[in-house]
Design a protein around this motif. Structure first.
Motif, PDB file in Angstrom:
ATOM      1  N   MET A  98      16.753  24.772 -34.132  1.00  0.00           N
ATOM      2  CA  MET A  98      17.225  26.152 -34.322  1.00  0.00           C
ATOM      3  C   MET A  98      17.148  26.596 -35.772  1.00  0.00           C
ATOM      4  SD  MET A  98      17.854  26.931 -31.217  1.00  0.00           S
ATOM      5  CE  MET A  98      18.590  28.534 -31.477  1.00  0.00           C
ATOM      6  N   ASP A  99      17.451  25.719 -36.748  1.00  0.00           N
ATOM      7  CA  ASP A  99      17.439  26.135 -38.154  1.00  0.00           C
ATOM      8  C   ASP A  99      17.433  24.887 -39.031  1.00  0.00           C
ATOM      9  OD1 ASP A  99      17.322  27.744 -40.335  1.00  0.00           O
ATOM     10  OD2 ASP A  99      19.278  28.728 -40.010  1.00  0.00           O
ATOM     11  N   LEU A 100      16.968  25.065 -40.308  1.00  0.00           N
ATOM     12  CA  LEU A 100      16.959  24.012 -41.306  1.00  0.00           C
ATOM     13  C   LEU A 100      17.635  24.512 -42.567  1.00  0.00           C
ATOM     14  CD1 LEU A 100      13.255  22.814 -40.961  1.00  0.00           C
ATOM     15  CD2 LEU A 100      15.272  21.750 -39.951  1.00  0.00           C
ATOM     16  N   ALA A 101      18.424  23.630 -43.234  1.00  0.00           N
ATOM     17  CA  ALA A 101      19.076  24.009 -44.494  1.00  0.00           C
ATOM     18  C   ALA A 101      19.060  22.796 -45.418  1.00  0.00           C
ATOM     19  CB  ALA A 101      20.499  24.489 -44.230  1.00  0.00           C
ATOM     20  N   TYR A 102      18.431  22.983 -46.611  1.00  0.00           N
ATOM     21  CA  TYR A 102      18.365  21.888 -47.581  1.00  0.00           C
ATOM     22  C   TYR A 102      19.478  22.045 -48.599  1.00  0.00           C
ATOM     23  CZ  TYR A 102      16.655  18.819 -51.281  1.00  0.00           C
ATOM     24  OH  TYR A 102      16.558  17.850 -52.246  1.00  0.00           O
ATOM     25  N   SER A 103      20.195  20.928 -48.893  1.00  0.00           N
ATOM     26  CA  SER A 103      21.362  20.974 -49.774  1.00  0.00           C
ATOM     27  C   SER A 103      20.994  20.900 -51.238  1.00  0.00           C
ATOM     28  CB  SER A 103      22.298  19.817 -49.434  1.00  0.00           C
ATOM     29  OG  SER A 103      21.677  18.567 -49.714  1.00  0.00           O
ATOM     30  N   GLY A 104      19.723  20.582 -51.553  1.00  0.00           N
ATOM     31  CA  GLY A 104      19.332  20.416 -52.940  1.00  0.00           C
ATOM     32  C   GLY A 104      19.478  18.988 -53.410  1.00  0.00           C
ATOM     33  N   GLY A 105      20.052  18.145 -52.625  1.00  0.00           N
ATOM     34  CA  GLY A 105      20.242  16.738 -52.994  1.00  0.00           C
ATOM     35  C   GLY A 105      19.494  15.841 -52.029  1.00  0.00           C
ATOM     36  N   ARG A 106      20.250  14.962 -51.350  1.00  0.00           N
ATOM     37  CA  ARG A 106      19.636  13.990 -50.446  1.00  0.00           C
ATOM     38  C   ARG A 106      19.526  14.516 -49.020  1.00  0.00           C
ATOM     39  NH1 ARG A 106      19.599   8.696 -52.532  1.00  0.00           N
ATOM     40  NH2 ARG A 106      19.252   7.948 -50.418  1.00  0.00           N
ATOM     41  N   ASN A 107      20.348  15.508 -48.641  1.00  0.00           N
ATOM     42  CA  ASN A 107      20.512  15.846 -47.227  1.00  0.00           C
ATOM     43  C   ASN A 107      19.739  17.101 -46.846  1.00  0.00           C
ATOM     44  OD1 ASN A 107      22.247  13.678 -46.828  1.00  0.00           O
ATOM     45  ND2 ASN A 107      24.037  14.900 -47.457  1.00  0.00           N
ATOM     46  N   LEU A 108      19.055  16.986 -45.729  1.00  0.00           N
ATOM     47  CA  LEU A 108      18.459  18.129 -45.043  1.00  0.00           C
ATOM     48  C   LEU A 108      19.211  18.288 -43.740  1.00  0.00           C
ATOM     49  CD1 LEU A 108      16.142  20.254 -44.688  1.00  0.00           C
ATOM     50  CD2 LEU A 108      14.921  18.474 -43.409  1.00  0.00           C
ATOM     51  N   TYR A 109      19.834  19.458 -43.535  1.00  0.00           N
ATOM     52  CA  TYR A 109      20.626  19.697 -42.325  1.00  0.00           C
ATOM     53  C   TYR A 109      19.738  20.321 -41.266  1.00  0.00           C
ATOM     54  CZ  TYR A 109      24.642  18.708 -45.240  1.00  0.00           C
ATOM     55  OH  TYR A 109      25.539  18.101 -46.078  1.00  0.00           O
ATOM     56  N   VAL A 110      19.800  19.762 -40.081  1.00  0.00           N
ATOM     57  CA  VAL A 110      18.961  20.194 -38.962  1.00  0.00           C
ATOM     58  C   VAL A 110      19.888  20.701 -37.852  1.00  0.00           C
ATOM     59  CG1 VAL A 110      17.194  19.522 -37.302  1.00  0.00           C
ATOM     60  CG2 VAL A 110      17.248  18.448 -39.563  1.00  0.00           C
ATOM     61  N   GLY A 111      19.770  21.975 -37.509  1.00  0.00           N
ATOM     62  CA  GLY A 111      20.550  22.540 -36.413  1.00  0.00           C
ATOM     63  C   GLY A 111      19.718  22.643 -35.164  1.00  0.00           C
ATOM     64  N   ILE A 144      23.789  25.354 -32.215  1.00  0.00           N
ATOM     65  CA  ILE A 144      23.720  25.896 -33.581  1.00  0.00           C
ATOM     66  C   ILE A 144      22.729  27.065 -33.573  1.00  0.00           C
ATOM     67  CG2 ILE A 144      23.343  25.360 -35.998  1.00  0.00           C
ATOM     68  CD1 ILE A 144      25.578  23.737 -34.612  1.00  0.00           C
ATOM     69  N   THR A 145      23.193  28.256 -33.995  1.00  0.00           N
ATOM     70  CA  THR A 145      22.305  29.433 -34.039  1.00  0.00           C
ATOM     71  C   THR A 145      21.637  29.588 -35.399  1.00  0.00           C
ATOM     72  OG1 THR A 145      24.174  30.842 -34.624  1.00  0.00           O
ATOM     73  CG2 THR A 145      23.667  30.609 -32.274  1.00  0.00           C
ATOM     74  N   CYS A 146      22.334  29.220 -36.490  1.00  0.00           N
ATOM     75  CA  CYS A 146      21.752  29.340 -37.828  1.00  0.00           C
ATOM     76  C   CYS A 146      22.503  28.460 -38.808  1.00  0.00           C
ATOM     77  CB  CYS A 146      21.770  30.798 -38.324  1.00  0.00           C
ATOM     78  SG  CYS A 146      23.424  31.521 -38.379  1.00  0.00           S
ATOM     79  N   LEU A 147      21.862  28.140 -39.970  1.00  0.00           N
ATOM     80  CA  LEU A 147      22.468  27.317 -41.017  1.00  0.00           C
ATOM     81  C   LEU A 147      22.193  27.978 -42.371  1.00  0.00           C
ATOM     82  CD1 LEU A 147      21.341  23.725 -39.927  1.00  0.00           C
ATOM     83  CD2 LEU A 147      23.619  24.712 -39.649  1.00  0.00           C
ATOM     84  N   PHE A 148      23.168  27.791 -43.302  1.00  0.00           N
ATOM     85  CA  PHE A 148      22.954  28.273 -44.671  1.00  0.00           C
ATOM     86  C   PHE A 148      23.780  27.414 -45.612  1.00  0.00           C
ATOM     87  CE2 PHE A 148      23.918  30.897 -48.391  1.00  0.00           C
ATOM     88  CZ  PHE A 148      22.644  31.250 -48.778  1.00  0.00           C
ATOM     89  N   TYR A 149      23.101  26.890 -46.672  1.00  0.00           N
ATOM     90  CA  TYR A 149      23.781  26.074 -47.684  1.00  0.00           C
ATOM     91  C   TYR A 149      23.910  26.932 -48.938  1.00  0.00           C
ATOM     92  CZ  TYR A 149      25.217  21.792 -50.046  1.00  0.00           C
ATOM     93  OH  TYR A 149      25.940  20.833 -50.697  1.00  0.00           O
ATOM     94  N   ASP A 150      25.205  27.285 -49.333  1.00  0.00           N
ATOM     95  CA  ASP A 150      25.399  28.248 -50.421  1.00  0.00           C
ATOM     96  C   ASP A 150      25.489  27.535 -51.767  1.00  0.00           C
ATOM     97  OD1 ASP A 150      27.911  27.140 -50.587  1.00  0.00           O
ATOM     98  OD2 ASP A 150      29.008  28.929 -49.957  1.00  0.00           O
ATOM     99  N   SER A 151      25.730  28.355 -52.803  1.00  0.00           N
ATOM    100  CA  SER A 151      25.767  27.846 -54.184  1.00  0.00           C
ATOM    101  C   SER A 151      27.009  27.020 -54.463  1.00  0.00           C
ATOM    102  CB  SER A 151      25.672  29.020 -55.169  1.00  0.00           C
ATOM    103  OG  SER A 151      26.766  29.916 -54.948  1.00  0.00           O
ATOM    104  N   ARG A 152      28.020  27.117 -53.650  1.00  0.00           N
ATOM    105  CA  ARG A 152      29.255  26.344 -53.845  1.00  0.00           C
ATOM    106  C   ARG A 152      29.157  24.960 -53.209  1.00  0.00           C
ATOM    107  NH1 ARG A 152      30.826  31.527 -52.603  1.00  0.00           N
ATOM    108  NH2 ARG A 152      32.180  32.601 -54.111  1.00  0.00           N
TER     109      ARG A 152
END
Length: 930
Positions: A98-111, A144-152
């Motif tokens: 459904m969606d992908l979100a990269y944290s900028g570090g080690r983790n790629l989140y897969v929904g 999971i419909t969508c993912l977003f990794y913010d600046s915080r």
């Protein structure tokens, strides 16, 4: 294909990588990128299944990740090599990414449509995220419909049931829903503006979420501001993942037929004007109340505008009313919600609309508080209104006054009843104490008179006996009239003493029948004949009518004589001069059973109807002016009790034209077989004693003394005694030694050598004190020898001890192993018991061996055997045989290895009979016997 054309028009997603390549994912056309104005597809290098691409992301290694619709997840490294992660090659539960979100570090989140996963980009290890690591929180929805990794560093997870914010550093999750301020629960896309605020596109409107410290000073919180059609966004349906923040800080949201552009500003729109809530209307039963209008019962609820009122008053009967409120903010009216509560300690209740409904509010005073509801926790000004609800009549002050009066009245009533009850209880206790004291006094008096009566009986008997001798001699002829007077009064005094003793026995419920079988007609005739002399002296004619000359039945002679003497005595005493007494004896049938009826009719003063039942009560005395005689009040009571002991009835009727008729009805008890008669005689009738004495006076004296304790038969010599022994069941013989025809020694020898009587104990009485005479009596088999003169108490004690010894023998035979010599008093009895035991033992295993066969082998009649065994062992022949069988069975249980069934058949019983009789005799089953 042209150099500057794109491979597919169905573009689903895009991504700008670190090399400046702009990647595009299509639906059915795979992926391609743009670089230097040229569009380059991946058709030759990419797997054939990489056609339907939903999301594209790049990690720190330069790896491009492709999420497909139904073919799983693909990773393309910097060298162009592809790695597939599908249900077959990984832990994915579905191939729908459904969606992908990269944290900028080690983790790629897969929904996915079946859950959230985290991929380590270095180790390529994938784990499932169903909640926080501590296990205390979980995702409310796996779709999971969508993912977003913010600046915080917060991961925003969109689902169909709201938004979940995952803080990986703090290992915490917060779920956001419509109740918190979201415009809709189904999340389509999420992004972050340059002010670090989150913008969310939903199925109905959009929501701006501020992540900041709240003005209340609490920890970081989420502040929501939803936008709907009324706010200018139009009737737009947003596409999934169609949202982005441009370099100029603008938020672009794509929808069907167009897109929406929003320019965020840094102003704090939560600095509201804070308008207070005002009350604008009152409704009663859904009807709006105007100022000055009256209710159905004539009350005015609003004397002026409700906005000017600080309180209103309602009746308890106003079960359904409502209040309308407003914040006077018409610009945001469509978004505003109100909250209210009744009291400082209550929870705030969120209101749908602007109308507060009250249904069956309890009576009392309530402080209604209303404010504009803020889901972000900000406090708005609170407005107040006092609501007074009058109590119903039954809870009003006048009603409480009535209740108080009723309670006081009830208390006084209970107090009065308690006092009365206590008074009655005290009086009852006093009465019971008086009755107890009176009863104790009566008992003391009765004991005294009984003791005196006992002491009088012996002197009276010794007075009457010499008087009868003098009356029979010729030497006292001149004093005959005086002696007869003395004799008559002595007999009367003895009769009164006996009557008092009989009454005492009845009072203590110790009176028992001593039945004997005989002709009742003859007995009544003898009693009436003895009364004729007294009746003639009183001028009363005594007449006897025997309708049946032979009425043979069982009755207690002593008690029946007492009944007749009492009735005849009263009939004479309360009769008139030249009156008559008629005694009638006949047979009648009552309830199909034969009864004898005895009627004693007199022509005396009669008995009043109201006293005909009372005369049988003890100490009751009817007062008559026609007679001066006053009785003791116990005679008829004794008559009634003795009749009842015979299972009979007595009643009184009027004799025409004058007098009374006493009617006694007794059941005719016929003579049973010898066995039943003996059993009845030994167990119910009491002990029978035969007194053998040639001196009539001394014999009558002994009979009178023993009659109180035993049933007594009498004989004047040994020959008569043997005749009585052959006809009656006798347990003891008391005989004089010197007698005509057959003396005591001959009688003792005849008894002890006759198998029929050898079990009967014999006591000899004689004035011969020489030792040779005593030895002669004992040699003939006498069980005891008493010399004259003797103490009556000693004689009674000797009789009691001999009878107790017989009873003890009965118990010994049933309980333990005894030899025949221990339970017999003569050699004949010992031989009989030994022979009976030997015969039973010889036929031990013969279950058909009967009592008739036993009596035939012993050489005695069946009834004779029954008498002998009952007298010696206390057991019938059948019980005697059974006891011997059970004793043999017990021995076999103790000493043999046979089974219970084998033992039962060896002793002539079935296993069931053996178990039953064994438990009756020894108190346990054979299987339980140790």
């Amino acid at each position: 294909m042209k150099k500057h054309s794109i491979p597919s028009d169905l573009i689903i997603c895009s991504c700008l990588d670190a090399k400046g390549r702009l990647w595009f994912g299509t639906y059915g056309g795979g992926a391609f990128y743009e670089q230097g104005g040229t569009f380059i597809p991946l058709r030759n290098a990419a797997p054939a299944s990489l056609k339907y691409i939903r999301r594209i992301a790049e990690d720190a290694n330069g790896t491009i990740w492709f999420g497909t619709f139904m073919q799983g997840l693909y990773a393309m490294d910097a060298d162009g090599n592809f790695t597939a992660y599908t249900m077959d090659s990984s832990i994915l539960q579905t191939n729908s990414i459904m969606d992908l979100a990269y944290s900028g570090g080690r983790n790629l989140y897969v929904g996915t449509s079946s859950g959230l996963y985290s991929m380590d980009i270095y180790t390529r290890k994938m784990v499932s995220l169903t909640g926080n690591k501590a296990g205390t929180q979980s995702l409310p929805d796996s779709y999971i419909t969508c993912l977003f990794y913010d600046s915080r560093g917060l991961l925003w997870i969109g689902t169909r049931t709201g938004m979940t914010v995952f803080d990986e550093k703090k290992d915490g999750m917060i779920h956001l829903s419509i109740e918190d301020g979201l415009s809709h629960q189904c999340i389509r896309a999420v992004t972050e503006d340059k002010y670090k605020n989150i913008w969310v596109a939903t199925d109905h409107g959009i929501t701006n979420i501020w992540v900041a410290a709240s003005p209340t000073g609490k920890s970081s919180s989420y502040l929501y501001y939803p936008y709907f059609e009324e706010d200018g966004i139009g009737d737009m349906t947003f596409n999934s993942h169609s949202i982005t923040c441009t370099g100029q800080g603008e938020i672009l949201m794509g929808g069907i037929g167009g897109y929406l552009k929003i320019t965020p500003r840094p102003t704090n729109f939560y600095n509201r004007s804070g308008n207070p809530v005002v009350f604008t209307g009152l409704l009663l039963a859904n009807q709006k109340m105007e100022v000055g209008s009256r209710t159905s019962n004539g009350r005015i609820l609003l004397p002026k505008n409700i906005q000017l009122l600080e309180e209103i008053t309602m009746d308890y009967s106003d079960s359904n009313f409502a209040l309308e409120v407003s914040s006077m903010d018409y610009q945001n009216r469509h978004k505003q919600q109100f909250a209210y509560r009744l009291g400082e300690q209550e929870e705030w209740v969120k209101l749908e609309g602007n109308r507060i409904h009250f249904n069956r509010l309890s009576y009392g005073t309530f402080r209604l508080q209303v404010k504009v509801y803020e889901p972000n926790g900000y406090d708005n000004p609170v407005s107040f209104l006092l609501i007074h609800v009058r109590p119903p009549f039954w809870l009003s002050l006048p009603a409480y006054g009535c209740y108080a009066l009723m309670v006081i009245f009830l208390f006084l009533l209970i107090l009065r009843n308690t006092q009365r009850k206590h008074k009655r209880l005290m009086e009852q206790q006093k009465h019971e104490m008086e009755i107890t004291q009176q009863h104790e006094m009566d008992e003391a008096k009765m004991r005294f008179f009984t003791n005196v009566s006992h002491d009088l009986r012996t002197p009276l008997a010794l007075i009457i006996t010499p008087l009868e001798k003098l009356l029979a001699s010729e030497s006292a002829r001149n004093l005959k009239a005086d002696l007869e007077l003395i004799h008559r009064n002595a007999v009367a005094l003895l009769d009164e003493v006996n009557q008092l003793l009989d009454f005492r026995k009845l009072d203590k419920q110790k009176a028992q029948l001593s039945l004997s079988y005989g002709n009742l007609s003859d007995f009544v005739k003898e009693t009436c004949d003895s009364f004729k002399e007294l009746s003639l002296k009183n001028g009363i004619q005594l007449e006897l009518n025997l309708m049946d000359a032979d009425i043979s039945m069982s009755f207690d002679r002593n008690k029946m004589q007492r009944i007749l003497l009492n009735l005849l005595s009263n009939a004479v005493k309360y009769n008139r001069e030249d009156g008559s007494v008629v005694v009638t004896v006949d047979k009648i049938r009552v309830s199909e059973k034969e009864h004898v009826r005895i009627q004693v009719a007199d022509t005396g003063i009669g008995i009043k109807d109201e006293n005909k039942e009372k005369v049988f009560d003890r100490f009751f005395q009817e007062q008559h002016a026609a007679t001066t005689y006053v009785g003791s009040g116990i005679g008829l009571h004794i008559v009634k009790e003795y009749v009842t002991l015979h299972q009979g009835t007595i009643r009184i009727t009027d004799n025409r034209p004058q007098g009374s008729i006493f009617v006694i009805t007794l059941p005719v008890v016929g003579e049973t077989n010898e066995e039943r008669q003996l059993c009845h005689g030994s167990q119910e009738e009491g002990i029978s004693v035969l007194v053998v004495e040639d001196n009539d006076d001394f014999r009558r004296f002994l009979v009178g003394c023993l009659k109180e304790h035993y049933q007594v038969f009498e004989a004047s010599n040994g020959k008569e005694a043997l005749e009585i022994l052959s006809q009656q069941s006798v347990q003891m013989v008391i005989s004089d030694v010197m007698m005509p025809v057959m003396d005591g020694l001959e009688l003792c020898h005849a008894v002890k050598t006759d198998i029929r009587f050898s079990h009967i104990p014999v006591i000899l009485l004689t004035a011969r004190t020489a030792e040779e005479h005593v030895l002669g009596g004992l040699r003939e088999g006498a069980d005891d020898y008493i010399t004259k003169p003797f103490n009556l108490d000693i004689l009674l004690l000797r009789i009691q001890k001999l009878l107790q010894w017989t009873q003890s023998n009965h118990e010994k035979f049933g309980k333990m192993e005894v030899s025949p010599s221990e339970i017999t008093i003569s050699s004949l009895d010992e031989q009989l018991i030994e022979k009976a035991i030997r015969i039973v033992e010889e036929n031990m295993d013969n279950s058909e061996f009967s009592v008739e066969e036993l009596s035939a082998q012993i050489g005695i009649s069946r009834s004779g055997l029954y008498k002998k065994l009952m007298s010696i062992t206390g057991k019938s022949p059948l019980e005697f045989m059974r006891i011997l069988r059970l004793k043999r069975g017990k021995q076999l249980l103790e000493k043999s290895q046979l089974s219970i069934s084998q033992i039962a058949y060896q002793v002539g019983l079935s296993p069931k009979q053996f178990a039953k009789y064994f438990k009756e005799e020894y108190g346990c089953l054979p299987s339980e016997y140790n």
